[in-house]
Write a protein that holds these residues in place. Structure first.
Motif, PDB file in Angstrom:
ATOM      1  N   SER A  38     -11.707  -1.126   0.806  1.00  0.00           N
ATOM      2  CA  SER A  38     -11.663  -0.543  -0.539  1.00  0.00           C
ATOM      3  C   SER A  38     -12.909   0.285  -0.864  1.00  0.00           C
ATOM      4  O   SER A  38     -12.946   0.997  -1.867  1.00  0.00           O
ATOM      5  N   TYR A  86      -5.823  -0.204  -3.454  1.00  0.00           N
ATOM      6  CA  TYR A  86      -6.864  -1.034  -2.839  1.00  0.00           C
ATOM      7  C   TYR A  86      -6.964  -2.420  -3.463  1.00  0.00           C
ATOM      8  O   TYR A  86      -7.267  -3.390  -2.771  1.00  0.00           O
ATOM      9  N   ARG A 143     -15.368   1.475   5.054  1.00  0.00           N
ATOM     10  CA  ARG A 143     -13.962   1.557   5.484  1.00  0.00           C
ATOM     11  C   ARG A 143     -13.822   1.647   7.003  1.00  0.00           C
ATOM     12  O   ARG A 143     -12.970   0.992   7.599  1.00  0.00           O
ATOM     13  N   LYS A 174       0.828  -1.205   0.000  1.00  0.00           N
ATOM     14  CA  LYS A 174       0.000   0.000   0.000  1.00  0.00           C
ATOM     15  C   LYS A 174       0.862   1.254   0.000  1.00  0.00           C
ATOM     16  O   LYS A 174       0.570   2.245  -0.672  1.00  0.00           O
ATOM     17  N   ASN A 187      -9.651  -6.147   3.938  1.00  0.00           N
ATOM     18  CA  ASN A 187      -9.115  -5.361   2.819  1.00  0.00           C
ATOM     19  C   ASN A 187     -10.171  -5.084   1.758  1.00  0.00           C
ATOM     20  O   ASN A 187     -10.148  -4.028   1.122  1.00  0.00           O
TER      21      ASN A 187
END
Length: 329
Positions: free
Chosen positions: A188, A157, A193, A146, A184
């Motif tokens: 995205s 992402y 989030r 990342k 994860n």
């Protein structure tokens, strides 16, 4: 979406105590009280209660999965081979038994006659969670990429999801790695989030409820919770943070250490501080250099360092018996 906390905790409790209606009923009362104390909106309150009752019935009376092995089987059928086992055989073929088995343990979570001795030495030192692939390792690798692609939204992402998926598959979709994969995916999307951790846990509880009680997930959840508690306390300094974050993480996973071997090492925190940077270096080196044997001398150095130091420390280790911690609770 603050009611997600209540739902997540209740779903975990259902998975743990579905075998005992009395305990489940008691926890449901606590769950009910917590929704009142949090002053949820009327619509949210009824949704949480109805969902809570429905999930309890789902856990108590319906068949449910105890692992994500069905995902591995599905992918193996697509490729008509077991890539995980093939990789393990490949490691042993080009690196010979001990180094190849070492790669199989730290990258694929496969135990055999050549790596079991090392594995049990690390259990006796109460640091086996450092070497077995868990959500912590996968998360570190995702964070690493990342940062590299932080300016490219598409890779920022998508790449962590691909990496987490591949590592999850290579570890038989253990529930701790699946949790990071799901987290994860939720990270995205902007509207999920902030609640990625809760949503990933809820997803596991819905798809494979019994897997939430596995040692890997429990130690991952509780260890990260211990670190969060530490960071709410005052204090600064790199050494201070390393010492006390490790202390709180070890304290929180103590019941599961007792579940594995009914004792905990007196020097567990010191051993954790000592071995964590070594295992992180070994893990990243292994990911990049396990495919060829040109650097086997370097890997062999780290293998002997870990194997011999854990063997020596096991002789001087002081074990505190904690058999009084019942495995049922």
């Amino acid at each position: 979406m603050k009611y997600l906390n209540q739902l997540t905790i209740w779903m975990i409790a259902c998975c743990f105590y579905s075998y005992n209606p009395a305990i489940s009923l008691f926890i449901f009362m606590l769950f009910f009280i917590s929704t009142i104390l949090n002053k949820l909106k009327r619509s949210e309150f009824f949704f949480v209660i109805l969902f809570g009752i429905a999930y309890f019935c789902f856990i108590s009376y319906l068949y449910w999965n105890n692992s994500f092995e069905f995902l591995s089987n599905f992918i193996n059928k697509i490729f008509k081979t077991n890539i995980r086992n093939n990789l393990s055989n490949y490691f042993i073929k080009i690196h010979k038994n001990h180094i190849g088995s070492f790669f199989s343990l730290i990258l694929l979570n496969i135990k055999n006659e050549f790596n079991k001795k090392l594995y049990y030495n690390l259990i006796s030192l109460s640091i086996v969670h450092l070497i077995v692939i868990s959500g912590y390792h996968v998360n570190l690798f995702c964070i690493f990429f990342k940062k590299i692609f932080c300016n490219i939204s598409f890779f920022k992402y998508l790449l962590p999801i691909i990496i987490a998926f591949v590592i999850s598959y290579l570890n038989g979709f253990s529930s701790s790695t699946v949790r990071v994969l799901a987290s994860n995916i939720f990270l995205s999307f902007s509207y999920t989030r902030l609640n990625s951790s809760n949503l990933s846990t809820i997803l596991i509880c819905l798809v494979a409820p019994k897997s939430i009680t596995s040692l890997g997930v429990c130690m991952s959840l509780l260890g990260s919770r211990g670190i969060k508690v530490f960071f709410k306390l005052e204090g600064s300094g790199h050494f201070y943070e390393n010492i006390f974050s490790s202390f709180f993480a070890t304290l929180y996973i103590l019941p599961f250490v007792s579940y594995m071997n009914e004792y905990v090492s007196l020097w567990a925190i010191f051993y954790s501080l000592l071995f964590t940077p070594i295992f992180m270096v070994v893990y990243f080196l292994s990911l990049f250099f396990c495919w060829f044997n040109n650097l086997d001398s370097l890997i062999n150095f780290f293998y002997l360092l870990i194997a011999n130091s854990s063997k020596i420390l096991s002789y001087i280790n002081v074990e505190i018996p904690i058999k009084f911690m019942s495995k049922n609770y």
